[in-house]
Design a protein around this motif. Structure first.
Motif, short mmCIF file in Angstrom:
data_model
loop_
_atom_site.label_atom_id
_atom_site.label_comp_id
_atom_site.label_asym_id
_atom_site.label_seq_id
_atom_site.Cartn_x
_atom_site.Cartn_y
_atom_site.Cartn_z
N ALA A 234 -2.58 89.88 17.75
CA ALA A 234 -3.25 88.62 17.48
C ALA A 234 -2.21 87.51 17.34
CB ALA A 234 -4.08 88.73 16.20
N LEU A 235 -2.16 86.64 18.35
CA LEU A 235 -1.22 85.52 18.37
C LEU A 235 -1.89 84.27 17.85
CD1 LEU A 235 0.52 86.08 21.78
CD2 LEU A 235 1.74 85.73 19.63
N LEU A 236 -1.11 83.44 17.20
CA LEU A 236 -1.67 82.23 16.61
C LEU A 236 -0.58 81.16 16.47
CD1 LEU A 236 -3.99 80.80 14.92
CD2 LEU A 236 -2.85 81.76 12.91
N TRP A 237 -0.93 79.94 16.90
CA TRP A 237 -0.07 78.80 16.59
C TRP A 237 -0.50 78.22 15.26
CZ3 TRP A 237 4.23 77.90 19.03
CH2 TRP A 237 4.37 78.12 20.40
N VAL A 238 0.43 78.05 14.35
CA VAL A 238 0.14 77.30 13.13
C VAL A 238 0.82 75.95 13.28
CG1 VAL A 238 0.35 77.23 10.63
CG2 VAL A 238 -0.05 79.40 11.77
N THR A 239 0.05 74.88 13.12
CA THR A 239 0.56 73.54 13.42
C THR A 239 0.48 72.64 12.20
OG1 THR A 239 -1.63 72.74 14.06
CG2 THR A 239 -0.31 73.77 15.78
N ASP A 240 1.04 71.46 12.35
CA ASP A 240 0.94 70.41 11.31
C ASP A 240 1.45 70.87 9.95
OD1 ASP A 240 -0.68 68.13 12.69
OD2 ASP A 240 -1.67 70.01 13.26
N PHE A 241 2.62 71.47 9.94
CA PHE A 241 3.23 71.84 8.66
C PHE A 241 3.58 70.60 7.87
CE2 PHE A 241 3.68 75.92 10.58
CZ PHE A 241 3.82 76.81 9.53
N PRO A 242 3.63 70.71 6.56
CA PRO A 242 4.13 69.58 5.78
C PRO A 242 5.60 69.34 6.12
CG PRO A 242 3.16 71.29 4.36
CD PRO A 242 3.26 71.85 5.73
N LEU A 243 5.97 68.08 6.10
CA LEU A 243 7.37 67.76 6.41
C LEU A 243 8.30 68.17 5.28
CD1 LEU A 243 9.25 66.14 8.41
CD2 LEU A 243 8.92 64.18 6.90
#
Length: 586
Positions: A426-435
């Motif tokens: 199961a592949l997943l992009w996790v985006t929009d991390f806190p800076l």
RNA sequence: GGGACCGUGGUGUAGUUUGGUUAACACGUCGGCCUGUCAAGCCGAAGAUCGCGGGUUCAAGUCCCGUCGGUCCCGCCA
């Protein structure tokens, strides 16, 4: 010495019948029948059975003396086996080699453990005798898989116009991030090189230099404590591109993943890879690297419980906390002890408590039953998509704690209940991390990814007013709950980089002394750029179906960072220290 | 830095809760028998003072303290 090997131990077939051959390898097993003797000869390509007949006197006498792990050369001829003596579990099982001449190239002591995959050996012993451990087919398979991944990687990036460029292993120490491994300078007493935690700044400078597509398979070093998936030295596939945004990088990486999946696992990967924001991952799974091979997502219940009679929930909502739960299918069968263990685990993780609810036909078996009317119970069950026989686990705490605790329980339960299909990927992009992230110890913001990460355009206005809310152009690639890659679009203008250092409470002076070379470079026409770095060991581990990256590393270190085989780290002599201008503190 | 589990012939384990004479089992090793096995088979033998140090006790593999090593986890890992 007989050294003209004609074939490996894995390639002879019945078509070779009658051929004269010379094989070399290790004695895997000897079966001495008093008369006839069989030797399984092993090399990394396979096993071939060698036969010693009593009629061939000299060879037979040598055959008698062979022992496990002797290194031998055998000259003989290939013979088809009789029909009732085939061995289909061996690739070469339809033939054998009749020995006419044998030479013992080297004898061997009895090894400390059997060179066989079905024999259990502690990792401590395996690591001490790693060269023997690596004779076992399981380890050979792992390292060959790793090799194939490396070849696929190089071919893929080459096909896509990337240039592999080596960057220094001796670099200057940087203040941010992991602890550096330091190397004292002999020429400049009192000064130190650092081993790279990653080639981050170098690859950005390569972008400034105009190598708009760079990659490197490279060792990185971080002097931090170890884990099953963390070694002090590890390998990254380091990638950087110019004139790109996040989408370009995703597209490239997805094509690479298709290639790995196809060529390593024989799986056709469907694109695009699923995406989820960091915020959503935390809300649903309590983790920035959720394992999506199973469900058990968290469900928020704040609005349904805020006016109930259970004080704990009401107060929690009133104080801005979160009441959330997960529904475990069929787990109403859990014993009192199993439930208590979960509660105990929740407390260890920092939660104030955990409420289990056994869902029955018309009621709940739970302390909560009396606090909720039938209608509310039904709403909760509907929202959690629970049914008769399920077990609800509900936590009420501040939002971060609720997420973290339920996220951990989710993983534990999935393991206990066998909900994880091991052959799923199961592949997943996790985006929009806190800076940024507030470091309570240092009492300042620190970069969550690294200080060269670009803030999101739409959050730029928050940089000064609410730095903690600013999102970054940063992303991770997650496979089965393990982070296998992480990257970002970088800052490429000097003023933004300066602003970033200011946010991190790094003085102009310090920023300039540590990263002046990068900011200088930004003044000479730096292109917009971004990239990603893969944890090569972790990917190899997952593709090989192993639980630790040590299984895909030839010579790994133990969890106390020791090499059991060669004894590193070791003390050094006073002469060496003196040359380096180093004195040991007592 | 902290927590949990573990350390017994060459290897993997049992024995530790409830201290008691010869520490058990499997694999491996060595020897014997055996001409078709392929985790060969049968018979026999050797091999551990229980990680190390200290303590309690008439007596410690077993209880206590310390220490070393391994594994997993928290912290840490931009």
């Amino acid at each position: 010495m007989l050294l003209d090997r004609s074939h490996t131990c894995g390639e002879l077939r019945k078509e070779n019948d009658g051929e004269k051959v010379i094989l070399m390898g290790w004695v895997d097993r000897q079966r001495d029948h008093g008369g006839i003797i069989f030797i399984d000869l092993r090399d990394r390509y396979g096993i071939t059975q060698v036969v010693f007949n009593p009629s061939a006197k000299n060879v037979y006498a040598t055959g008698k003396t062979l022992r496990g792990e002797f290194v031998i050369a055998v000259k003989g001829f290939v013979e088809k086996r009789p029909d009732d003596m085939l061995n289909d579990s061996l690739a070469t099982g339809h033939i054998e080699v009749v020995a006419e001449e044998v030479e013992i190239l080297n004898v061997a002591k009895t090894p400390p453990f059997e060179i066989a995959d079905n024999v259990d050996v502690s990792e401590e012993i395996r690591l001490k005798y790693r060269y023997l451990d690596m004779r076992r087919t399981a380890m050979q398979r792992n390292l060959i898989l790793r090799h194939r991944m490396a070849q696929i990687t190089r071919q893929f990036f080459d096909e896509n116009s990337f240039i592999e460029i080596e960057t220094p292993m001796l670099m200057r120490s940087t203040p941010e991030g992991a602890r550096d491994y330091l190397v004292p300078s002999r020429v400049h007493h009192g000064k130190f090189y650092a081993l790279p935690q990653s080639p981050q700044t170098y690859k950005q400078l390569l972008m400034v230099a105009g190598f708009d597509r760079y990659f490197q398979i490279v060792k990185c070093f971080r002097d931090e404590d170890l884990r099953a998936d963390r070694q002090p030295e590890f390998t990254q596939i380091d990638v950087e591109m110019s004139f790109v945004n996040q989408e370009h990088i995703f597209r490239l990486v997805e094509e690479l993943m298709v290639r790995y999946m196809d060529e390593i696992l024989g799986i056709k990967l469907e694109l695009p890879i699923q995406r989820m924001t960091y915020a959503k991952a935390m809300e649903l799974y309590g983790s920035d690297k959720p394992d999506l091979r199973f469900g058990l997502a968290m469900v928020e219940l704040n609005d349904l419980v805020e006016s109930c009679d259970f004080r704990v929930f009401v107060d929690c909502v009133k104080n801005g906390g979160a009441v959330k739960g997960i529904s475990v299918p069929g787990a109403a069968k859990y014993s009192r002890k199993q439930q208590d263990d979960l509660i105990e685990l929740a407390k260890q993780l920092g939660a104030k408590g955990l409420v289990p609810v056994k869902v029955g036909d018309n009621d709940w078996q739970s302390n909560l039953n009396k606090f909720f009317d039938e209608d509310t119970r039904k709403q909760i069950i509907d929202r959690m998509q629970a049914s008769n026989g399920d077990l609800l686990l509900i936590v009420a705490d501040n939002r971060e704690m609720t997420n973290e605790v339920l996220g951990n329980l989710r993983l534990k339960i999935a393991q206990d209940e066998g909900l994880i299909k091991e052959d799923n990927f199961a592949l997943l992009w996790v985006t929009d991390f806190p800076l940024l992230e507030f470091d309570t110890e240092e009492e300042r913001y620190v970069a969550r990814h690294h200080p060269f990460t670009s803030p999101s355009d739409e959050d730029l206005h928050l940089l000064e007013s609410a730095p903690g809310d600013v999102r970054a152009k940063a992303y991770d690639l997650v496979l089965n709950g393990t982070e296998i890659a992480g990257g970002s679009i970088r800052i490429f203008k000097k003023d933004m980089q300066q602003k970033m250092f200011k946010l991190l409470n790094i003085s102009d002076e310090e920023a300039y002394s540590k990263f002046g070379f990068l900011m200088d470079a930004f003044e000479y026409g730096a292109p917009p750029h971004g990239g990603i770095a893969f944890g090569f060991d972790r990917m190899a581990m997952l593709f090989a179906g192993r639980k630790s990256i040590r299984d895909v590393i030839a010579f790994p270190k133990t969890s106390s960072a020791i090499s059991l085989m060669d004894g590193a780290p070791s003390p050094v002599g006073s002469k060496q220290l003196k040359e380096l201008g180093v004195k040991l503190a007592r």
